[in-house]
Design a protein around this motif. Structure first.
Motif, PDB file in Angstrom:
ATOM      1  N   GLY A 245     -36.799 -52.379 -27.125  1.00  0.00           N
ATOM      2  CA  GLY A 245     -35.908 -51.415 -27.784  1.00  0.00           C
ATOM      3  C   GLY A 245     -35.134 -50.568 -26.789  1.00  0.00           C
ATOM      4  O   GLY A 245     -33.931 -50.320 -26.959  1.00  0.00           O
ATOM      5  N   LEU A 246     -35.824 -50.120 -25.725  1.00  0.00           N
ATOM      6  CA  LEU A 246     -35.141 -49.305 -24.712  1.00  0.00           C
ATOM      7  C   LEU A 246     -34.080 -50.122 -23.977  1.00  0.00           C
ATOM      8  O   LEU A 246     -32.996 -49.607 -23.654  1.00  0.00           O
ATOM      9  N   SER A 247     -34.371 -51.393 -23.731  1.00  0.00           N
ATOM     10  CA  SER A 247     -33.376 -52.242 -23.061  1.00  0.00           C
ATOM     11  C   SER A 247     -32.134 -52.422 -23.928  1.00  0.00           C
ATOM     12  O   SER A 247     -31.011 -52.445 -23.416  1.00  0.00           O
ATOM     13  N   LYS A 248     -32.313 -52.526 -25.234  1.00  0.00           N
ATOM     14  CA  LYS A 248     -31.146 -52.645 -26.123  1.00  0.00           C
ATOM     15  C   LYS A 248     -30.308 -51.376 -26.094  1.00  0.00           C
ATOM     16  O   LYS A 248     -29.067 -51.440 -26.145  1.00  0.00           O
ATOM     17  N   GLU A 249     -30.973 -50.224 -26.017  1.00  0.00           N
ATOM     18  CA  GLU A 249     -30.228 -48.966 -25.873  1.00  0.00           C
ATOM     19  C   GLU A 249     -29.410 -48.968 -24.581  1.00  0.00           C
ATOM     20  O   GLU A 249     -28.241 -48.571 -24.566  1.00  0.00           O
ATOM     21  N   CYS A 250     -30.027 -49.417 -23.501  1.00  0.00           N
ATOM     22  CA  CYS A 250     -29.323 -49.457 -22.212  1.00  0.00           C
ATOM     23  C   CYS A 250     -28.136 -50.406 -22.273  1.00  0.00           C
ATOM     24  O   CYS A 250     -27.047 -50.083 -21.779  1.00  0.00           O
ATOM     25  N   VAL A 251     -28.337 -51.549 -22.878  1.00  0.00           N
ATOM     26  CA  VAL A 251     -27.249 -52.530 -22.978  1.00  0.00           C
ATOM     27  C   VAL A 251     -26.112 -51.969 -23.811  1.00  0.00           C
ATOM     28  O   VAL A 251     -24.931 -52.126 -23.482  1.00  0.00           O
ATOM     29  N   HIS A 252     -26.446 -51.280 -24.894  1.00  0.00           N
ATOM     30  CA  HIS A 252     -25.409 -50.706 -25.763  1.00  0.00           C
ATOM     31  C   HIS A 252     -24.599 -49.654 -25.038  1.00  0.00           C
ATOM     32  O   HIS A 252     -23.401 -49.485 -25.299  1.00  0.00           O
ATOM     33  N   SER A 253     -25.233 -48.953 -24.105  1.00  0.00           N
ATOM     34  CA  SER A 253     -24.517 -47.922 -23.349  1.00  0.00           C
ATOM     35  C   SER A 253     -23.846 -48.479 -22.094  1.00  0.00           C
ATOM     36  O   SER A 253     -23.196 -47.727 -21.368  1.00  0.00           O
ATOM     37  N   TYR A 478      -5.400 -49.794 -32.182  1.00  0.00           N
ATOM     38  CA  TYR A 478      -6.201 -49.449 -31.000  1.00  0.00           C
ATOM     39  C   TYR A 478      -7.421 -48.617 -31.394  1.00  0.00           C
ATOM     40  O   TYR A 478      -8.540 -48.885 -30.928  1.00  0.00           O
ATOM     41  N   GLU A 479      -7.227 -47.627 -32.244  1.00  0.00           N
ATOM     42  CA  GLU A 479      -8.347 -46.783 -32.670  1.00  0.00           C
ATOM     43  C   GLU A 479      -9.384 -47.585 -33.444  1.00  0.00           C
ATOM     44  O   GLU A 479     -10.589 -47.379 -33.292  1.00  0.00           O
ATOM     45  N   SER A 480      -8.928 -48.546 -34.273  1.00  0.00           N
ATOM     46  CA  SER A 480      -9.873 -49.383 -35.024  1.00  0.00           C
ATOM     47  C   SER A 480     -10.700 -50.247 -34.079  1.00  0.00           C
ATOM     48  O   SER A 480     -11.921 -50.350 -34.217  1.00  0.00           O
ATOM     49  N   CYS A 481     -10.025 -50.858 -33.107  1.00  0.00           N
ATOM     50  CA  CYS A 481     -10.750 -51.705 -32.161  1.00  0.00           C
ATOM     51  C   CYS A 481     -11.681 -50.879 -31.280  1.00  0.00           C
ATOM     52  O   CYS A 481     -12.790 -51.323 -30.946  1.00  0.00           O
ATOM     53  N   LEU A 482     -11.261 -49.667 -30.925  1.00  0.00           N
ATOM     54  CA  LEU A 482     -12.115 -48.786 -30.138  1.00  0.00           C
ATOM     55  C   LEU A 482     -13.387 -48.442 -30.907  1.00  0.00           C
ATOM     56  O   LEU A 482     -14.487 -48.410 -30.336  1.00  0.00           O
ATOM     57  N   ARG A 483     -13.236 -48.213 -32.202  1.00  0.00           N
ATOM     58  CA  ARG A 483     -14.418 -47.913 -33.016  1.00  0.00           C
ATOM     59  C   ARG A 483     -15.354 -49.119 -33.070  1.00  0.00           C
ATOM     60  O   ARG A 483     -16.579 -48.971 -33.022  1.00  0.00           O
ATOM     61  N   ALA A 484     -14.771 -50.312 -33.165  1.00  0.00           N
ATOM     62  CA  ALA A 484     -15.605 -51.518 -33.170  1.00  0.00           C
ATOM     63  C   ALA A 484     -16.362 -51.666 -31.859  1.00  0.00           C
ATOM     64  O   ALA A 484     -17.554 -52.006 -31.842  1.00  0.00           O
ATOM     65  N   VAL A 485     -15.699 -51.396 -30.746  1.00  0.00           N
ATOM     66  CA  VAL A 485     -16.343 -51.514 -29.434  1.00  0.00           C
ATOM     67  C   VAL A 485     -17.451 -50.486 -29.279  1.00  0.00           C
ATOM     68  O   VAL A 485     -18.529 -50.783 -28.737  1.00  0.00           O
ATOM     69  N   GLN A 486     -17.210 -49.270 -29.756  1.00  0.00           N
ATOM     70  CA  GLN A 486     -18.240 -48.232 -29.657  1.00  0.00           C
ATOM     71  C   GLN A 486     -19.437 -48.540 -30.540  1.00  0.00           C
ATOM     72  O   GLN A 486     -20.566 -48.155 -30.220  1.00  0.00           O
ATOM     73  N   THR A 487     -19.200 -49.244 -31.652  1.00  0.00           N
ATOM     74  CA  THR A 487     -20.297 -49.608 -32.551  1.00  0.00           C
ATOM     75  C   THR A 487     -21.079 -50.805 -32.028  1.00  0.00           C
ATOM     76  O   THR A 487     -22.305 -50.810 -32.019  1.00  0.00           O
ATOM     77  N   LEU A 488     -20.347 -51.823 -31.565  1.00  0.00           N
ATOM     78  CA  LEU A 488     -20.987 -53.043 -31.077  1.00  0.00           C
ATOM     79  C   LEU A 488     -20.202 -53.531 -29.855  1.00  0.00           C
ATOM     80  O   LEU A 488     -19.133 -54.129 -29.994  1.00  0.00           O
TER      81      LEU A 488
END
Length: 1178
Positions: A245-253, A478-488
Motif C-alpha cells: 500500500g505504501l509503495s502505491k502511494e509513492c508511485v502515485h506521487s 488541458y484542465e480536464s486532462c490535468l485532473r485525470a493525471v492527478q487522479t491516475l
C-alpha cells in the motif's frame, strides 16, 4: 506466625465458640482459621463443620457459603452442592468475585453457557461494582459475537480492572467488528502499553491502520509484532500488505524509485510467508499483486551519463527496463496460478491471471492476433465469469482485456445491465466508441461516467481528446486532462497532458514538468515522452536538457521495432535544431537543418531555424537565401505561421542589411501579407528604431489587426519602449515619458498584468525618489504562481528589487528601526516571503535565488546581522555561487556574481572572518565589470583594512576608489564617512565634487541626495565637536529634504546642544520649531523627538506643553523597548500630579512614585541620579 501463636489463637477462638455457641461469627472465624491452616482434607472437614453451623445461624453470610462451595468443588467434588453454595454466595453478595468466578468456571466446565450468562447478568444488575460479572459477561458476548452488548459490558468491567490487558484486547476486537476503528486502535494501544508483547493486538491494530490508509503506522505495528514472533504468518502478511500500500502511494506521487524499493522488500517478506505456509492461497495472491505492481511501476533511469550520444547504451538501458518489467509480470502470473491451484473457487484470481497475461503480451510486443481467435486473457476472464456471472466488475475486466470490439461492447453493456450506475463501464464504453469514431456516443458515455463518479480519471481524459468535436476550449481540455493525471498518473494520460500543454501554452507549469518526467520514467520506449520532455525543458529555458531529451527521442525511433512516421522524426529534429540554437550552438543547429534538407524533410519551420542559425554563424548571404526561400513559401502557409515567417524575415533583414533596407522591403511588401498582429509588432519595433518615421503609414494600417486584450496591452508596452528608444540622449526624461504613457494605458486596462509589471519595472529603474514605493503597488503576482504574461521582468523580480532598493520597504519591526519615510510599501514585510514562494515554484531559477538572497541580506542588515540569518545567507550563497549560470561571461550574469561575492564578503565581515571577507572582495574586484561597480569592492576592502588598522592598504584602496569613480551616490557617502574617521582626505573637496557629478538629470533626486550628504557632513562635524558647522549642515539638509523626520530631529538636537552651551536663546526656538515639524511629519511617532521637544518647551516656559510631550514620548516607544529615562519622566509627571492634587487618570497615576523610580533603576542601575531620587522618595 509460630506454632505456639497459632495454638494460642486457636484456643481463644475455641473458647469464644464455647462461650457462645449460637454466635455465627465465632463459628465463621474459627472455620476460617482452620481452613487457612488446613494441610489435609480431614482438617478442612473440621473447618466446614463450623462454616455449616455459621451458615445455619446466619443464612445471610455469603462468605460462609463461598468456602462451602470451595470445599464441595475442590475437596469432596460435589459440583451440584458447590454450584448451589456459590449461587447462594453470589446472591447474598454480588461483588464476591471469588464465588462468582468459581461458579462460572463450574458452569463453563458443564457447558452451561446460557446459565453462566444468566448468573453474570443477575449479578451485574444487582450491583454496579460486580466487575467480575461484567468482565465474564463481556467475554461471553464477544464469544457469541454480540459486539454492541460486549462493548457496554467490557467498558464497565474496565472500571474495576483498568490494567487487565485481556479486557482491553476484547474491547478493541468488539470496536473493530462494529467498525469503530479509532476507538479500536486506542484500545489496542492500551493493550500494547500494558504488555508490549501482545502479538494479537499489534497485528489487529496494524490491520486497522492499513484499512484506514495509514500505511507507515501499520507497518510499524507489524514490525513490532514480528520482533516478538518472527514467524507469525498474519504479521508477515500484514507487513507485506502495508509495504504494498505504501509503495502505491509513492508511485502515485511520482516517487517510483522509492516505491520499487518498498516492493522489493515486500517481495522478500512474502517469500518468507509462503515458505512458512505454502498452502496459503492469500499469500500467493499477495505475491502476485506485488510483482504485478512492480512490473507496472518499475522506472527507467538514466544510469549512465550522455545516453543521448550512445545508441547502444540507450538500447541496452531500454532492454534492461523491459526485461525487468517482463520478469516481474511473469512471476506475478505464476504466483496467481499457484493461488488458483490452492483456491480454485476464488473467481477474482482468474481476472488477476488475465491481467498479468495481458501485461506480458504488451511487454513482449507480440503481433496482433486474429480478431476471431480467443486469447488467453479472454479465456481466463471467462473463467471468473463462470463462477460469478453476476459480477459486473468481471464483465468490465473482460471488456478491457478483449481485443474484439463486439465482445468489448457486449461485456460493457452486460456490466451496465447488472449495475446501470457503474461509472467505470460507462468510461470504457466511451473509450470504445471514440476508438470506433462515434464521437457523439463517446461524449455521452464520458459525461454519464463523470456525473456518476467525478473521481474517475478516464472520463476526464476522454473529454480532453476531441477538442473541436466536444465543444471544449484548449484551456478546458488541458484542465480536464490535468485532473485525470492527478487522479491516475498513467503515462498515456501524462503524454496527452504534455501535448495539450504545448497547444495551450502551459508547458512551463511545474505540474506539467512533473507529469512528463514521470512519463519518461514509465514509457521510455515512447518517442513522444522524450519529445515532450524536451519541450518542457525548453519552456523553462533549460536548453541543454532539452537537447538531450530530443536526442533521446530520436534514438527511441531508431531503436524501436515499430516504424515511426516521418512527420514525428521531422518534428523531433526541428525541435532539436531549435534547442541547439537557443543553447548557443548555432553550428550544430545548422547541421541538423542541413541533414533534414538533404532528406527532403526541411519544412518552413526548419527554414526559420536554418536561416537564423546561418545568420548567427555569420553566413549572411546564405541566411538571406534561405529567407528568400521561406518568403516564397509564405503564400502556401497557414496564416498564423506565415505571419511568423514574415516577422522573422523582417528581423533578419534589419540585422543583416540594416534599417534602411528593412524599411524599404517592408514598404514594398504587399499589404495583404502584413495583415497580422505579429507583423504589426515587428513593424512597430522597426519603426521605433527608425528616426525618420518612414513606416508611420504601415504601422497605422497594421495596428488595426491588433484586436485582443493581450495584444493591445502588449502594443502599449511597445509604444512606451519606443519613446525611450527614439530619444536616448534624454534618458531620464524619456523614462518619465514612457511611465506617463503606461499610466494612461493602465487607466484603460487596469487589470493588465503586462502593463502593471512594465510600469513597475520602469519605476524601479527610475531615479526618482518616491518611484520605488509606487512600483510595489503596480505589480501583480499571479496566485497560481504561473507566469501569465511576458514582461521585461517578472512581478517577483520587481517586488524583490523594490524591497532592496528602499530600506523603508523592508522595515518591518520597530525593535530594530523607526522608519521616517512617508511612502510606505504596500507589500511591507512580505517581500522575503514572496521570494521564498518564487524559489519554491521555480527551484531551477537562479534569479529567484539571487533576489531571495538579497532580500534576506536586507532583513539581516535591519536586524544587525543575527546568527540565524547569517547562517541562512551562507547556505543560499554556497548554492548560488556553485550555479553554472554564473560561469557565463555576459554582463548580467557577471553582475549577479559580483553581488553574490560582495554579499559573501559582507557576511564574512560581520562574522569576524576578515580573511574570507578580503578574499571574496578581491575576487569581486577582478570581474570584468564597469568601474562604477568595481568601486564597491574596493570600498568594502577599505572597511576591512580600517578594522585591521592596516592604514597603508586602506590608503591604497581609497585611491583606487577615487580612480574608479561611481555614479551611485551611496558609494561616495560611505567613502566620506571612512575618510572623516580615518583622516584619509588627500584633496579636501575631491569626494564633494565627485558626489555632485552623480546627479545632473533630476532636481528632486539631487535635492534629496544633497540633503543626505549634508546630514553626513553634520555628523562628521559633531564628531569633530564643531557644533556650529553641524547646525549649518543640518539646516541646509532641512531646506533640501523638506519635512523629513530624521533630518529635522538631527537639526533640533544640535540646536538644543548649542542652546545648552550658551550660544544664544534663538537656537532654543529653532530647536522647538524643527522638533515640532519632525513630530508632525513622521508616519509613526519617533522616539526622542517628543522628549527633546518637552525640554525645549519647558525652557520656553510652557509647562502644559512639557507635560503633553512627555506623554507623547511615553507612547512613542514600543512597551518592550522603553528606556529608563521614560520611566523617570513618568516619575516627574507623577510628582507634578501629586503636587497639584489633580485626580486625572493619566499614565503616571497608575503607579506610585517609588515604583516609577525603581523601574528606571532596574533598566539603568548605573545612573546615580536615579539612586539619589530614590533616597528622597523613600
Amino acid at each position: 506466625m509460630t506454632d505456639s501463636e497459632d495454638e494460642a489463637r486457636l484456643r481463644r477462638l475455641q473458647e469464644s465458640v464455647d462461650s457462645d455457641r449460637n454466635n455465627a461469627s465465632h463459628h465463621y472465624n474459627l472455620g476460617l482459621f482452620l481452613w487457612e491452616k488446613a494441610k489435609e482434607s480431614k482438617d478442612k472437614e473440621k473447618a466446614v463443620e463450623h462454616f455449616v453451623i455459621s451458615a445455619k445461624l446466619n443464612p445471610n453470610n455469603g462468605a460462609a457459603f463461598r468456602f462451602l462451595g470451595h470445599y464441595y468443588s475442590g475437596v469432596s467434588v460435589d459440583t451440584q452442592r458447590a454450584s448451589k453454595c456459590y449461587q447462594r454466595a453470589v446472591t447474598l453478595n454480588p461483588d464476591d468475585f471469588e464465588a462468582g468466578e468459581a461458579l462460572c468456571d463450574l458452569l463453563d466446565d458443564e457447558r452451561k453457557e446460557s446459565l453462566e450468562i444468566v448468573v453474570c447478568r443477575e449479578a451485574s444488575e444487582k450491583s454496579p461494582r460486580a466487575f467480575w460479572a461484567f468482565r465474564r459477561l463481556g467475554y461471553l458476548q464477544v464469544h457469541q459475537k454480540k459486539w454492541s452488548e460486549a462493548v457496554q459490558s467490557l467498558q464497565h468491567a474496565i472500571r474495576g480492572y483498568p490494567t487487565c490487558a485481556n479486557l482491553w484486547e476484547a474491547l478493541g476486537l468488539a470496536y473493530q467488528r462494529l467498525g469503530m476503528f479509532t476507538a479500536s486502535i486506542k484500545s489496542y494501544g492500551r493493550v500494547i502499553e500494558l504488555e508490549d508483547s501482545r502479538v494479537f493486538a499489534l497485528v489487529q491494530s496494524g490491520n486497522i491502520l492499513l484499512m484506514l490508509g495509514s500505511f507507515r503506522n501499520g507497518i510499524e505495528q507489524f514490525r513490532k509484532a514480528l520482533e516478538t514472533s518472527p514467524h507469525n504468518v498474519a504479521a508477515l502478511y500484514g507487513l507485506t500488505s502495508g509495504l504494498l500500500g505504501l509503495s502505491k502511494e509513492c508511485v502515485h506521487s511520482g516517487a517510483f524509485g522509492w516505491g520499487t524499493s518498498l516492493l522489493e522488500e515486500a517481495s522478500d517478506i512474502v517469500k518468507t510467508s509462503t515458505s512458512l505456509a505454502g498452502n496459503n492461497a492469500c499469500s500467493w495472491k499477495l505475491q502476485g499483486d506485488i510483482q504485478l505492481t512492480y512490473a507496472k511501476c518499475f522506472p527507467w533511469m538514466e544510469e549512465g551519463f550522455r545516453l543521448e550520444t550512445d545508441e547502444e547504451a540507450f538500447r541496452n538501458s531500454i532492454l534492461y527496463w523491459k526485461k525487468k518489467c517482463l520478469s516481474a509480470a511473469i512471476t506475478a502470473s505464476r504466483s496467481y496460478q499457484r493461488s488458483l491451484h490452492l483456491a480454485p473457487w476464488q473467481a477474482n484470481i482468474y481476472t488477476d491471471i488475465a491481467i498479468s497475461f495481458d501485461l506480458i503480451c504488451s511487454l513482449e510486443e507480440r503481433s496482433k492476433p486474429e480478431p476471431d481467435a480467443w486469447q488467453l486473457p479472454e479465456k481466463m476472464s471467462l473463467g471468473g465469469l463462470l463462477l460469478e456471472g453476476d459480477n459486473n466488475d468481471f464483465w468490465v475486466a473482460l471488456g478491457c482485456l478483449s481485443g474484439n470490439n463486439a465482445l468489448k461492447q457486449h461485456a460493457f453493456v452486460r456490466g451496465l445491465l447488472l449495475d446501470v450506475s457503474l461509472a467505470v463501464a460507462w468510461a470504457y464504453l466511451g473509450k470504445l466508441y471514440r476508438k470506433k469514431g462515434e464521437k457523439q456516443l463517446a461524449r455521452l458515455a464520458f459525461d454519464r461516467a463523470r456525473s456518476i463518479d467525478p473521481s474517475l480519471a478516464l472520463p476526464w481524459a476522454g473529454m480532453s481528446v476531441d477538442i473541436n468535436a466536444g465543444g471544449y476550449t484548449l484551456d478546458e481540455a488541458y484542465e480536464s486532462c490535468l485532473r485525470a493525471v492527478q487522479t491516475l498518473p498513467l503515462a498515456e494520460f501524462q503524454i496527452g497532458l504534455g501535448k495539450l500543454a504545448a497547444l495551450s501554452g502551459h508547458l512551463s507549469s511545474p505540474l506539467v514538468f512533473g507529469a512528463i518526467r514521470q512519463a519518461v520514467q514509465r514509457a521510455p520506449h515512447y518517442p513522444e515522452s522524450h519529445n515532450l520532455h524536451g519541450l518542457v525543458c525548453e519552456a523553462r529555458s533549460d536548453y541543454q536538457f532539452a537537447v538531450a531529451a530530443y536526442r533521446l527521442a530520436r534514438l527511441t525511433i531508431c531503436t524501436s521495432t515499430s516504424m515511426a512516421p516521418d512527420s514525428l522524426f521531422c518534428d523531433i529534429s526541428m525541435n532539436l535544431a531549435r534547442s541547439l540554437f537557443l543553447a548557443g550552438n548555432a553550428l550544430d543547429a545548422a547541421r541538423e537543418c542541413e541533414v533534414l534538407k538533404n532528406k527532403g524533410l526541411l519544412d518552413s519551420r526548419g527554414l526559420q531555424v536554418y536561416a537564423i542559425s546561418l545568420w548567427k554563424l555569420g553566413e549572411n548571404e546564405q541566411a538571406l537565401t534561405v529567407a528568400r526561400n521561406l518568403l516564397a513559401s509564405v503564400p502556401t502557409m497557414e496564416k498564423t505561421f506565415g505571419a511568423t515567417s514574415i516577422s522573422l524575415i523582417f528581423k533578419l533583414l534589419y540585422h543583416i542589411s540594416g534599417i534602411d533596407f528593412a524599411v524599404t522591403s517592408i514598404l514594398k511588401m504587399p499589404r495583404e501579407l502584413l495583415q497580422s498582429s505579429k507583423i504589426s509588432f515587428i513593424v512597430s519595433a522597426i519603426h521605433a528604431l527608425d528616426h525618420s518615421s518612414r513606416l508611420a503609414s504601415v504601422v497605422s494600417v497594421t495596428r488595426h489587426f491588433v484586436t485582443s486584450h493581450q495584444e493591445i496591452t502588449g502594443m502599449h508596452s511597445l509604444i512606451a519602449l519606443s519613446k525611450l528608444v527614439k530619444h536616448g540622449s534624454k534618458l531620464n526624461l524619456e523614462i518619465q515619458s514612457r511611465v506617463n504613457h503606461l499610466k494612461r494605458a493602465l487607466h484603460m486596462y487596469p487589470n493588465s498584468s503586462l502593463i502593471r509589471n512594465e510600469l513597475g519595472y520602469l519605476l524601479v529603474s527610475s531615479k526618482e525618489w518616491k518611484d520605488t514605493h509606487t512600483a510595489t503597488r503596480c505589480v501583480v503576482i499571479d496566485p497560481s504562481g504561473r507566469p501569465s504574461v511576458e514582461a521585461s521582468k517578472s512581478a517577483y523580480q520587481i517586488l524583490g528589487a523594490a524591497a532592496i532598493a528602499c530600506y523603508a520597504c523592508g522595515t518591518t519591526n520597530q525593535k530594530f528601526s523607526f522608519p521616517t519615510c512617508k511612502d510606505q510599501c504596500m507589500h511591507k514585510g512580505h517581500a522575503t516571503k514572496q521570494m521564498q514562494k518564487w524559489l519554491r515554484q521555480e527551484p531551477w531559477n537562479h534569479n529567484a535565488r539571487f533576489m531571495l538572497l538579497l532580500n534576506v541580506l536586507q532583513k539581516a542588515r535591519e536586524e544587525r546581522f543575527p546568527r540565524h540569518l547569517c547562517a541562512t545567507l551562507e547556505r543560499l550563497l554556497s548554492a548560488a555561487l556553485l550555479d553554472e549560470a554564473h560561469l557565463k561571461k555576459d554582463v548580467s550574469h557577471q553582475y549577479q556574481k559580483f553581488q553574490l561575492l560582495l554579499c559573501a564578503s559582507e557576511i564574512s565581515f560581520q562574522g569576524g572572518d576578515l580573511f574570507g571577507c578580503i578574499n571574496h572582495a578581491m575576487n569581486a574586484s577582478l570581474l570584468l565589470l564597469p568601474d562604477g561597480l568595481l568601486f564597491f569592492a574596493h570600498l568594502l576592502l577599505c572597511r576591512v583594512y580600517a578594522v585591521q588598522e592596516d592604514f597603508s592598504r586602506l590608503q591604497d584602496e581609497y585611491k583606487k576608489c577615487l580612480q574608479l569613480k561611481t555614479d551611485y551616490q551611496i558609494g561616495w557617502l560611505c567613502l566620506k564617512i571612512l575618510v572623516s574617521r580615518y583622516k584619509l582626505q588627500i584633496e579636501s573637496d575631491a569626494i564633494d565634487l565627485k558626489f555632485e557629478e552623480c546627479f545632473k538629470e533630476s532636481e528632486s533626486t539631487s535635492n534629496m541626495w544633497m540633503a543626505i550628504f549634508d546630514l553626513v557632513r553634520g555628523q562628521i562635524s559633531i564628531r569633530d565637536q564643531d557644533y556650529l558647522s553641524a547646525q549649518e549642515a543640518f539646516a541646509r539638509a532641512c531646506s533640501l529634504a523638506g519635512a523629513d523626520g530624521c533630518v529635522l530631529l538631527c537639526h533640533g538636537a544640535i540646536c538644543m546642544e548649542l542652546a545648552r552651551q550658551g550660544y544664544g536663546f534663538q537656537f532654543l526656538s529653532l530647536a522647538a520649531s524643527s522638533l515640532r515639524k519632525a513630530q508632525g511629519s513622521s508616519v509613526i511617532p519617533l522616539p526622542i523627538v517628543s522628549a527633546l521637544l518637552a525640554q525645549a518647551e519647558a525652557s520656553l516656559g510652557s509647562k502644559a506643553k512639557w507635560q503633553k510631550n512627555l506623554h507623547l514620548e511615553w507612547f512613542s516607544w514600543p512597551p518592550a523597548m522603553r528606556p529608563a529615562e521614560s520611566y523617570f519622566q513618568m516619575y516627574l509627571l507623577a510628582m507634578q500630579l501629586k503636587a497639584s492634587s489633580d485626580s486625572a487618570s493619566n499614565v503616571e497615576s497608575y503607579q506610585s512614585l517609588q515604583k516609577w523610580v525603581l523601574r528606571a533603576i532596574h533598566l539603568n542601575p548605573s545612573c546615580l541620579r536615579y539612586w539619589k531620587v530614590l533616597l528622597k522618595v523613600e
